[in-house]
Design an enzyme around this catalytic site. Structure first.
Site, PDB file in Angstrom:
ATOM      1  CB  SER A  93      -0.924   0.010   1.227  1.00 58.76           C
ATOM      2  OG  SER A  93      -0.171   0.265   2.402  1.00 58.76           O
ATOM      3  CB  SER A  95       0.144   3.576   4.606  1.00 60.11           C
ATOM      4  OG  SER A  95       1.051   2.538   4.905  1.00 60.11           O
ATOM      5  CE  LYS A 150       0.482   2.024   8.990  1.00 61.89           C
ATOM      6  NZ  LYS A 150      -0.081   2.555   7.736  1.00 61.89           N
ATOM      7  CB  SER A 285      -1.122   6.435   7.151  1.00 62.01           C
ATOM      8  OG  SER A 285      -0.579   5.479   8.029  1.00 62.01           O
TER       9      SER A 285
END
Length: 330
Positions: A93, A95, A150, A285
């Site tokens: 993805s 994010s 993250k 996100s």
């Protein structure tokens, strides 16, 4: 929290190890009987008994067991590397744009935060803890079967404040142990400019709005979408770029994100042994702002390098390898 893949790998490695052990036993029996053959070569009866013993032993060493046993050293090496040293992941993805793009293949250093049991993920030897700014892979707290990636924003005890209008963070380090702590962590924001990324919105047959990201070669290209804003965020002595859909300070577009309108300025106090994480693509996100903190036991490791990027547009072939993406993660 049990890792199914690791459990299967351990079981397969164990089975191949058993066959490998049988093979070694067969080899020992064979060598022993060869010695007996030489020593008792004048005695046909003893030799025949020795031959029968060898035949019985060698029957266990079929071609199938030979193949399985040959896999043991390879499987053992893979198990050690994947469980304790490095593990590869693919970014699915956007994010973490612009730091990580869809199709990036990364290596995660596992031993930097501790040596863990590969099945239960329980820490056996503590070798360190995540720091603010680290890009980490972890088991999603609400569904540990999923891996998320993250950036660490808040360490245990930190007070984290995020302003959706200015797009800026304020962090009070170790707020729990330093009740009278006044000065926040120095964080700077520079080089605010339009990025080369455009977010396109599409509706499916059910009317659900989906978004996709398109990277252009210049900031002048006009496409039917919203050009993301790129900013250099700096703290902990390191810099990284972040993306925002709404320009800092622009309140006219703030209503695009209904989930934010209730709390334009939000704050969190990070519990002990947990971490506050955010994606670098701040307006796209799903992170600690929505589902909470990451327990330290869920952390898989630190993302250190992009070793490959494979780009494939939906419905097209062939794929292309983006060599310029290979390098260290900031």
């Amino acid at each position: 929290m049990i890792s199914t893949f690791s459990l299967v790998l351990v079981i397969i490695t164990g089975i191949s190890g058993i066959f490998w052990g049988i093979k070694q036993l067969c080899t020992i029996i064979y060598n022993h009987n060869q010695q007996k053959k030489i020593f008792f070569k004048k005695s046909n009866d003893i030799y025949q008994q020795s031959k029968n013993t060898y035949s019985l032993a060698i029957s266990y060493c079929s071609k199938t067991s030979e193949f399985i046993s040959s896999l043991f050293p390879i499987l053992l090496l893979v198990l050690i590397i994947r469980s304790f040293i490095f593990e590869p992941f693919r970014i699915p993805s956007g994010s973490m744009m612009p730091t990580l793009l869809i199709g990036d293949f990364i290596l995660v250093k596992k031993f930097v935060y501790g040596i863990k049991n590969p099945v239960t993920q329980k820490t056996l030897i503590n070798t360190g803890h995540p720091k603010r700014g680290d890009v980490i892979v972890f088991k999603y707290p609400k569904n540990p079967t999923l891996n998320y990636i993250k950036r660490v924003i808040g360490e245990p005890g930190d007070k984290v404040i995020y302003n959706i209008i200015t797009k800026q963070l304020t962090i009070y380090p170790d707020h729990i142990n330093n009740i009278k702590y006044i000065q926040p962590l120095p964080i700077t924001y520079n080089n605010i400019s339009p990025s080369n990324f455009i977010q396109i919105f599409n509706s499916d047959a059910n009317g659900k709005v989906n978004s996709a990201f398109i990277k252009t070669k210049s900031q002048e290209n006009n496409l039917n979408g919203i050009r993301l804003i790129q900013t250099t965020e700096s703290f902990n002595g390191m810099e990284h770029n972040i993306l925002t859909m709404i320009p800092p300070g622009d309140q006219n577009l703030i209503k695009i994100y209904d989930q934010h309108t209730k709390h334009l300025i939000s704050e969190w106090l990070v519990p002990i042994d947990e971490y506050f994480v955010m994606g670098d693509n701040r307006d796209n996100s799903a992170d600690s702002r929505y589902w909470g903190f990451v327990p330290e036991r869920n952390i898989v490791g630190k993302a250190i390098i992009i070793w490959m990027n494979i780009k494939k547009q939906e419905g097209t072939w062939p794929i292309s390898i983006q060599m310029n993406r290979i390098g260290k993660i900031q």
